[in-house]
Design an enzyme around this catalytic site. Sequence first.
Site, short mmCIF file in Angstrom:
data_model
loop_
_atom_site.label_atom_id
_atom_site.label_comp_id
_atom_site.label_asym_id
_atom_site.label_seq_id
_atom_site.Cartn_x
_atom_site.Cartn_y
_atom_site.Cartn_z
N SER A 97 -10.29 -0.76 6.64
CA SER A 97 -9.48 -0.53 5.45
C SER A 97 -8.75 -1.75 4.92
O SER A 97 -8.24 -1.72 3.80
CB SER A 97 -8.45 0.58 5.73
OG SER A 97 -9.09 1.82 5.87
N LYS A 145 0.84 -1.19 0.00
CA LYS A 145 0.00 0.00 0.00
C LYS A 145 0.88 1.25 0.00
O LYS A 145 1.84 1.34 0.77
CB LYS A 145 -0.90 -0.03 1.24
CG LYS A 145 -1.89 1.11 1.37
CD LYS A 145 -2.72 0.90 2.63
CE LYS A 145 -3.76 2.00 2.81
NZ LYS A 145 -4.58 1.78 4.03
N SER A 186 -9.42 1.80 2.84
CA SER A 186 -8.48 2.57 2.05
C SER A 186 -7.44 1.72 1.33
O SER A 186 -6.73 2.21 0.45
CB SER A 186 -7.76 3.57 2.96
OG SER A 186 -7.01 2.90 3.95
#
Length: 539
Positions: free
Chosen positions: A273, A174, A249
Amino acid sequence: MVLNCNPFTDKNHNNTLHAGSCYVRRRQCPAVKTVRAVVVTKAVIMALTRLERAQAWILSACMGVLFALFRLLSPRRSRGFTKLLPVTNPLLMMSAMQLAQRIRRREVSSVEVVQAYIARIQDVNPLLNAMVQDRFAAALLEAAQVDKLIKEETGGEDVLEDRLPLLGVPLTVKEAFALQGMPNTAGVVSRRGVLSVGDAPPVALLKRAGAIPLGVTNSSELCMWSESHNHLYGICNNPYDLERTPGGSSGGEGSILGGGASVIGIGSDIGGSIRMPCFFNGVFGHKTTPGVISNDCQYPPASGRHEDYLSTGPMCRYAEDLLPMLRIMAGPNAHKLSLSIEVDLRNLRFFSIPHDGGSPLVSAVDEQLLQAQRRVVERLKADLGVKVQDVRLSGLKYGFQIWDTYMGLPDKEGKRPTPFQVLMGEPGRPVWPVWELAKWIMGRSPHTMAAIGLALVEITSSSKPSPFILKQKEKLQKEIEELLGTDGVLLYPTHPHLAPKHHHPLFTPFNFAYTGERVWKPMSNYNINGDKSMKQILI
């Protein structure tokens, strides 16, 4: 332990969804009917007070008007549906543990594996927009070094497995995590050009175990929204239906894993997330106990009480990779998790909660998901001979309020969380949310509507926590801890709907409460599809 179940997954990741999915049965998917998304079922409404019914009606009406304006003003998208190319390379259908074993045994080279994943990323990423910066050239050099190391190793396979359990296996990260030489912006336009000078601790541990990073993946702006969209990299798409969100996210990780273009990845989770992207993309993930895996060197940094709830955790395409990834990422804290203890599943106690009890802010759980959870219960009973107790916890319907309250509390030293408008403006001055909203209406703001909305909510919220909500949190936490003890497993939905269409979460903003409300327990997201996947959940 809490298990969040995803009933729809394609084991071969060729993006041909099973019956009951949001593509095959598009007309029945409630995500399309966003105007009605906040209307709860009749049975649940009966349990609401008059005030709560009024709140639900007002929220539904307001969101209906906003959605109508959105449909009127938003550009028309093509109705054509482009599917990803099916996965055909056998190397892309193996778990990380299987790949590592074959690489150690020199049955396949690390270069071949890395090349296979690079080719897949190049095929699908133009459609997904999941990977935002690659390091393919460096990865191939590192893979060649791995093959040379294995060729020269004299200690045998066992030595390599013990010292480098992920040797030669590709990894994606990420973008919010520091990966040396890669951007670290969290999708904020003002941070364009910020590069990491080192690795975040969990990234470093996975690299030390032999994993080879291929690049960094997309996220929501500042990692605080349920859709991975920002004005630096653009919007990320769901591999099963490009018109739908992969979640947020950590949506870029979920998308690239679900699209068969990565096998393991790193995500972070403070309100869903990791779990929502896993659910929406048919992959596996785990929100670890806070404090076990380091949260250092990710942006934005934790502040206030966030460190008590923020968790870094593994995401992967195959369930068998969760435990070894967790063991590696935990580093010196791995002993806290007792990961090597054998567990007889028949000695565990199982509980099932089908919904939150009827929050006026949150959509009703889709019937397909309720049916899927019932099927899990029946399989547990049939395969293990265990009892699964149905449970109702009234405090769950305050999930959003609990999450929102605790996200605003100060730390032990009395320091409050960094204001969202400050993070939006870094490294410059804080933004003015009202002005950003006006600029957004004119198409001039560098920020997403979700980020602006969060900043507006923050500046209009009371700084004094509600005693009632604090009491509800303590009561709910006590109930859950007493219910589960040290041997309890709870089944609970990850989200009330299947993957929504792009931007539709703006009109059901509180639906993340299904993952936000349980900020005090470690949770895993598992996929359910037939006997094989069911057993993977339980192993």
